[in-house]
Design a protein around this motif. Structure first.
Motif, mmCIF file in Angstrom:
data_model
loop_
_atom_site.group_PDB
_atom_site.id
_atom_site.type_symbol
_atom_site.label_atom_id
_atom_site.label_comp_id
_atom_site.label_asym_id
_atom_site.label_seq_id
_atom_site.Cartn_x
_atom_site.Cartn_y
_atom_site.Cartn_z
ATOM 1 N N UNK A 78 22.021 29.658 55.465
ATOM 2 C CA UNK A 78 23.275 29.684 56.227
ATOM 3 C C UNK A 78 23.272 28.623 57.323
ATOM 4 N N UNK A 120 36.656 32.096 58.466
ATOM 5 C CA UNK A 120 36.868 32.447 57.059
ATOM 6 C C UNK A 120 37.668 31.392 56.298
ATOM 7 N N UNK A 121 38.267 30.472 57.028
ATOM 8 C CA UNK A 121 38.954 29.372 56.338
ATOM 9 C C UNK A 121 37.951 28.308 55.904
ATOM 10 N N UNK A 122 36.729 28.440 56.406
ATOM 11 C CA UNK A 122 35.703 27.438 56.082
ATOM 12 C C UNK A 122 34.554 28.010 55.256
ATOM 13 N N UNK A 123 34.285 29.293 55.476
ATOM 14 C CA UNK A 123 33.122 29.887 54.812
ATOM 15 C C UNK A 123 33.570 31.157 54.091
ATOM 16 N N UNK A 124 33.176 31.318 52.824
ATOM 17 C CA UNK A 124 33.609 32.506 52.085
ATOM 18 C C UNK A 124 33.190 33.809 52.773
ATOM 19 N N UNK A 125 33.993 34.848 52.622
ATOM 20 C CA UNK A 125 33.731 36.106 53.317
ATOM 21 C C UNK A 125 32.482 36.843 52.826
ATOM 22 N N UNK A 126 31.868 36.354 51.748
ATOM 23 C CA UNK A 126 30.642 36.997 51.267
ATOM 24 C C UNK A 126 29.395 36.277 51.818
ATOM 25 N N UNK A 127 29.583 35.494 52.850
ATOM 26 C CA UNK A 127 28.438 34.837 53.497
ATOM 27 C C UNK A 127 28.169 35.525 54.838
ATOM 28 N N UNK A 175 25.122 42.024 57.420
ATOM 29 C CA UNK A 175 25.703 41.994 56.073
ATOM 30 C C UNK A 175 25.570 40.587 55.464
ATOM 31 N N UNK A 176 25.074 40.536 54.249
ATOM 32 C CA UNK A 176 24.834 39.302 53.467
ATOM 33 C C UNK A 176 23.661 38.465 53.974
ATOM 34 N N UNK A 226 25.524 25.453 56.746
ATOM 35 C CA UNK A 226 26.728 25.528 57.581
ATOM 36 C C UNK A 226 26.741 24.451 58.676
#
Ligand code: SF4
Ligand code: SF4
Lengths: 420, 345
Positions: B77, B40-47, B296-297, B81
């Motif tokens: 993704x 989560x420090x690298x990828x937003x939590x809505x991904x 999710x997402x 990513x």
């Protein structure tokens, strides 16, 4: 131009002409339907020039979605799409379009009509392909998609070459597809004229951007956020070139007279991402701190001719090859390493004090990498950055108070840095 | 033996090439008992919850036998990513394979080029020679595994093998040494031949589809709620073994053709064709209903769901769509929805 005339420190007078240009675009669409001329939906990042070159009238639903937002209809349309089962988490441009089509909205509300065919590409996002798949099925029209290989930080030249070969091949297939669907043939001479215009349009836009390097910056997002649309919708036509030239001339006059878009320019900012179309006024609030956005990768990105390998000669003489190369290499899809490098260069050249990064909940391809980008810029290049969570078309996802508080604190940081 | 980790939203990676390089293909799976704090420090939590989980595991440290990573083009993704993986991880060998979205002639040529590049880079990096002969051998080996899995899969239909047990076997096949896999599958096959069917008359036979599901506990959870996954349309499932690779054709061409012709995943174009795949399976296996799960997402599944919903409604086949957070604790909150579906079908 007299000094009195150029003293306007808000929007350029020329930008007012944008409404007329866009009006012409919409009229051309109406006319195409009246004349029975083929029409096509196209996603941003796709080679719209080919459509013009083959006498097909393009329509860009993303552009229309921004119209819906600006007219305050987007939320309603988005909710209609959600009622159809499209998730709260999906791209709000797409959902705006679903609602607009479902309610048969007029063009002035961001409606789009059934086209002869659809053209998408996955160069920027999966959404583009999925979106047109949804709507092509609804309208029962053919859909051509261009699959663009994804360039990553360690892609080598050998790979790049066969990526390009694949895209070129598909572009030629696309010409055949258009011919099959519309009966129109590809005319090289016409294509040359269109690409010449497209090139010229982009070059003036880039010249305008050059002027933004000057302190104080002569133009703000009042001119660029809206001013961008012809690059999407009309690359290849002459009218927008004239408009951009006027914008340039006016901005240049400001520069020559040391006049900025703000009376007092204290902070120069960069804004990454798509703006909040439903609340463009919000960006005006930056002025209360004497802050001005002088660079937006988003509005710059679509003046696509930025790859030094794509020369004017190539654009004119090998337009298909040039387009393929450009599709693999423009601002909006840069691999992470190139993206960081471009940010650092831009911050230096445009004398930027701080960077606002829009973590757009709709646009995962764009928001992916923002956290690392921020870290790199801050830790390695000492560039202050702020991430803002919002959405470009869904007003439900912007918490204005929170964002304003964040920006206020950010400006305070910039102020302290300036004092040092 | 050393392994190559595979970061793939489906099963689009030609494992045969890795095998021919003398390495073990090891598909990376998540761990739904951990939180993606570092990711989560690298990828937003809505991904996508799943890829963040994979990154979390990778940052914390993968199996030390893994000496390289192949990321494979799937959805936005995996595509976007991969660069973050390059930033966060320290592997000398990291390759992004552009498995094409389209499935036509030009895509085929392109995929062949991309596989050749993968071969070149594996050869250069690991100082090995990937010969046609070795590729042929590995195709044979993988075809054997595919055939075994397909045969075993049918025990689900005979109500002898539970979906969860089968799921665990497919997972194993995607991670372990392939010679070991063959041995395990052969012995399991013998065992299933003598096993008695389970006699639960109230059981609901469903096809499971959607985002790839790698948590066998999730399948068990569905079974506890009264479902039997008689067939599936997943990467950890039929998509991994349904078709065989032509052993007579030039190996790279055969591999490319195989991947472009196998049952389509939602990340490829046109993803609506997946409906046809599911429909066919639903008919053959006479399912009571369809369960479509989106992590999710997961955009590819979210875009296709309303179409699937409409089409299955037209066919009057019960269809349930559920978004799942990749976290075991959160499964429980979905029980009401699953139970209600079990009741109506
Ligand atoms: S906002 Fe992002 S996800 Fe949506 S259409 Fe544009 S690029 Fe694609
Ligand atoms: S779950 Fe969906 S979004 Fe996530 S990797 Fe798989 S296909 Fe992509």
């Amino acid at each position: 131009m007299s000094k009195a005339e150029i003293k306007s420190n808000k929007m350029l007078n020329a930008t007012m002409g944008l409404k007329n240009i866009m009006g012409r675009h919409f009229l051309a669409i109406e006319q195409a339907y009246r004349d029975g001329k083929p029409t096509a939906w196209a996603t941003s990042g796709s080679p719209v020039e080919i459509l013009y070159a083959m006498d097909v009238q393009p329509m860009l639903p993303e552009n229309s979605a921004t119209v819906s937002a600006a007219q305050k209809y987007s939320q309603n349309f988005i909710e209609m799409a959600e009622e159809e089962g499209y998730s709260y988490d999906l791209c709000s441009y797409f959902k705006t379009n679903v609602g607009a089509v479902k309610s048969e909205a007029d063009m002035i509300k961001g409606g789009t009509r059934k086209p002869t065919f659809m053209l998408s590409t996955d160069v920027i996002c999966d959404t583009h392909v999925n979106w047109f798949q949804v709507q092509a099925e609804r309208f029962n029209v053919p859909h051509f998609t261009i699959d663009v290989p994804h360039v990553v930080s360690n892609t080598n030249q050998r790979q790049y070459n066969y990526f390009k070969k694949y895209v070129v091949e598909q572009l030629y297939e696309f010409l055949d597809f258009i011919q099959e669907v519309t009966g129109h043939e590809y005319d090289e001479e016409r294509a040359r004229q269109i690409t010449q215009n497209s090139w010229d349009l982009s070059m003036v836009w880039q010249d305008i951007y050059e002027l933004r390097k000057v302190v104080p910056c002569p133009i703000s997002t009042r001119d660029t956020f809206g001013g961008l649309f012809p690059l999407f919708t009309m690359p290849g036509l002459k009218e927008p070139i004239r408009l951009y030239k006027k914008m340039y001339k006016e901005a240049k006059a400001r520069v020559d007279n040391g006049i900025g878009a703000l009376e007092q320019e204290n902070f120069r900012l960069m804004f990454e991402g798509i703006p909040f179309w439903y609340n463009l006024k919000y960006f005006g609030t930056l002025e209360r701190w004497g802050a001005i956005i002088v660079y937006e990768p988003y509005t710059y990105a679509f003046s696509k001719y930025m790859n030094p390998n794509v020369t004017k000669e190539m654009v004119l003489n090998q337009p298909i090859e040039a387009m393929a190369e450009l599709m693999l290499s423009f601002w909006y899809i840069y691999d992470f390493e190139t993206r960081v490098k471009k940010f650092e260069e831009t911050v230096r050249d445009w004398k930027i004090d701080g960077v606002l990064l829009h973590n757009n909940m709709s646009c995962r391809p764009n928001s992916c990498g923002l956290y690392d980008l921020k870290r790199k810029l801050m830790d390695e290049a000492d560039i202050p950055c702020l991430i803002i969570d919002a959405d470009m078309n869904d007003p439900r996802k912007l918490n204005e108070t929170q964002v304003t508080n964040q920006i206020e604190s950010f400006i305070e940081i910039l102020r302290q840095r300036k004092k040092k | 033996m050393k392994k190559i980790g595979i970061f793939d939203s489906g099963v689009e990676t030609p494992e045969e090439i890795i095998l021919a390089a003398g390495l073990i293909p090891y598909r990376l799976f998540g761990d739904p008992t951990i939180e993606p704090d570092k990711a989560n420090e690298h990828i937003p939590p809505t991904h996508c919850v799943w890829t963040r989980n994979l990154l979390e595991k990778a940052i914390k440290g993968l199996d030390e036998d893994i000496i390289g990573i192949i990321g494979t083009h799937g959805c936005d993704r995996t595509n976007r990513e991969f660069d973050i993986w390059l930033e966060c991880l320290n592997f000398d060998f990291m390759f992004f394979l552009n498995s094409p979205r389209k499935r036509d002639e030009s895509a085929l040529k392109f995929f062949i080029d991309d596989m050749k590049e993968l071969i070149t880079q594996l050869e250069d990096h690991f100082n090995v020679k990937i010969t046609t002969e070795k590729l042929r051998e590995s195709i044979k080996k993988m075809n054997n595994i595919r055939s075994l899995l397909k045969e075993i899969s049918e025990f689900r239909k005979k109500m002898i093998l539970k979906g969860s047990e089968f799921h665990a076997l497919v997972k194993l096949a995607q991670q372990q040494d392939k010679d070991e896999v063959v041995k395990i599958l052969e012995s399991k096959l013998e065992e299933f031949k003598t096993r008695n069917p389970f006699l639960d008359t109230n059981i609901k036979k469903v096809i499971l589809t959607g985002s790839d599901i790698d948590d066998t506990e999730f399948i068990k959870y569905l079974e506890e709620l009264g479902f039997h996954i008689i067939i599936d349309d997943l990467g950890v499932g039929t998509k991994y073994f349904w078709d065989l690779i032509d052993e007579n054709e030039e190996p790279i061409v055969a591999l490319a053709k195989y991947h472009l012709n196998k049952p389509i995943h939602s990340t490829k174009f046109p993803s609506y064709e997946r409906f046809e795949v599911i429909k066919k399976l639903a008919e053959i296996y006479e399912v009571d209903g369809i369960i479509n799960i989106a992590q999710k997402f997961c955009e590819p599944i979210l875009y296709d769901h309303p179409y699937m919903n409409k089409m299955f409604k037209n066919l009057e086949i019960p269809y349930l769509f559920v978004e799942v957070t990749y976290n075991r604790e959160s499964y429980k909150q979905l029980s009401t929805r699953f139970s209600a579906f079990a009741e109506i079908i």
